[in-house]
Design an enzyme around this catalytic site. Structure first.
Site, PDB file in Angstrom:
ATOM      1  N   LEU A  43       0.860  -1.184   0.000  1.00 41.80           N
ATOM      2  CA  LEU A  43       0.000   0.000   0.000  1.00 41.80           C
ATOM      3  C   LEU A  43       0.897   1.235   0.000  1.00 41.80           C
ATOM      4  CD1 LEU A  43      -2.967  -0.519   2.525  1.00 41.80           C
ATOM      5  CD2 LEU A  43      -3.138  -0.131   0.070  1.00 41.80           C
ATOM      6  N   ASP A  44       0.591   2.197  -0.867  1.00 43.90           N
ATOM      7  CA  ASP A  44       1.360   3.439  -0.909  1.00 43.90           C
ATOM      8  C   ASP A  44       1.224   4.192   0.416  1.00 43.90           C
ATOM      9  OD1 ASP A  44       2.192   3.033  -3.512  1.00 43.90           O
ATOM     10  OD2 ASP A  44       0.453   4.060  -4.368  1.00 43.90           O
ATOM     11  N   PRO A  45       2.185   5.059   0.745  1.00 43.85           N
ATOM     12  CA  PRO A  45       2.107   5.817   2.000  1.00 43.85           C
ATOM     13  C   PRO A  45       0.801   6.589   2.176  1.00 43.85           C
ATOM     14  CG  PRO A  45       4.310   5.998   1.095  1.00 43.85           C
ATOM     15  CD  PRO A  45       3.479   5.256   0.069  1.00 43.85           C
ATOM     16  N   ALA A  47      -2.113   5.814   1.172  1.00 43.87           N
ATOM     17  CA  ALA A  47      -3.265   4.918   1.275  1.00 43.87           C
ATOM     18  C   ALA A  47      -3.440   4.394   2.692  1.00 43.87           C
ATOM     19  CB  ALA A  47      -3.106   3.760   0.303  1.00 43.87           C
TER      20      ALA A  47
END
EC number: 5.4.99.25
Length: 297
Positions: A43-45, A47
């Protein structure tokens, strides 16, 4: 007798914003006092939401979750494109989206539903010759990742807001593993000719694991605990095949059983509720795909 996998299993974390998936792993290594911690599906930061983390032998099970489906709630802003296809990048194109009507948006959304070819963002975690794409971009390289097939089974617009030449869409997406939601935002904006990028992302499901299973990271740091034991994780993730204790012993040694006419992977579970292995029929054998409880433990 102590269960050798009693401390193994999965933790379903509700990841907070502003933190990488690896940051979560690092904090859980400290909380659980073990190095054997890993995650499935980055998961991207920016998100939030469901991040499935394996503990001890649960880390080995993660490879069998990679190909599962995922679900997201997201916000897409129409009217601007960015270098990263999300709100953290610099704007590289903008256009007035206020003239778009509902029919145009619906048509564009429909064109991105089903089996589609999608080009991942250049700042993704995909590895190119052993190095992640976003690292190459940060080092000044120009990265071009080929489009690949993905499946978007649900792409629903839940709410729409219009302000200052932008159209913000709250959407719900169900998709195959490997689908990038910010790429959907980019491609939706491109299809409408106004540019688009992602402004919010929350993952709500990874396979059978949902936000209802998720525990806030702060709670885990105060009280480290599994969301599911290894037994529960296998039985939740795959259809259950009931086996005898003797068959369980054979599977734990890597032996195969007689075929049963099964289709796909099953979790082999003994009468006592122990998930011994994931099994699949291969020719005239019911063979192990993953042994949760090898007799060597």
């Amino acid at each position: 007798m102590n269960d050798p996998v009693q401390n193994s299993g999965l933790v379903v974390v509700d990841k907070p914003a502003g933190m990488t998936s690896h940051d979560v792993v690092s904090k859980l290594r400290r909380a659980f006092s073990t190095r054997k911690v890993g995650h499935a599906g980055t998961l991207d930061p920016m998100a939030t939401g469901v991040l499935v983390v394996g503990i001890e032998r649960g880390t080995r099970f993660l490879a069998h979750l990679v190909a599962t489906t995922k679900a997201y709630d997201a916000t897409i802003r129409l009217g601007a494109s960015t270098t990263t296809d999300d709100r953290e990048g610099d704007v590289v194109f903008s256009a007035d989206a206020s003239t778009l009507d509902d029919e145009q948006i619906t048509t564009a959304v429909t064109s991105l539903t089903g089996e589609i070819m999608q080009k991942p963002a250049s700042v993704s975690a995909i590895k190119i010759d052993g190095k992640r794409a976003h690292e190459r971009v940060r080092d000044g390289e120009v990265v071009d990742i080929p489009a690949r097939p993905v499946t978007v089974s649900v792409f629903d617009v839940l709410e729409q807001r219009r302000e200052g030449g932008f159209v913000d869409l709250d959407v719900r997406v169900h998709c195959s593993s490997g689908t990038y939601i910010r790429s959907l935002a980019r491609d939706l904006g491109a299809a409408l000719g106004v540019g688009g990028h992602l402004t919010a992302l929350r993952r709500t499901e990874v396979g059978p694991f949902t936000l209802e299973d998720a525990i806030p990271l702060a709670d885990l740091q105060d009280n480290a605990r599994l969301s599911l034991s290894l037994d529960e994780a296998l039985a939740r993730s795959y259809p259950v095949l009931e086996i005898t204790e003797a068959e369980g012993e054979a599977l734990s040694m890597g032996k195969w059983l007689e075929p049963r006419g099964l289709k796909g992977v099953h979790a082999a579970v003994t009468p006592s509720g122990r998930s011994i292995a994931l099994v699949e029929e291969k020719g005239k054998r019911l063979a192990t795909v993953f042994v949760a409880r090898p007799n060597t433990l």
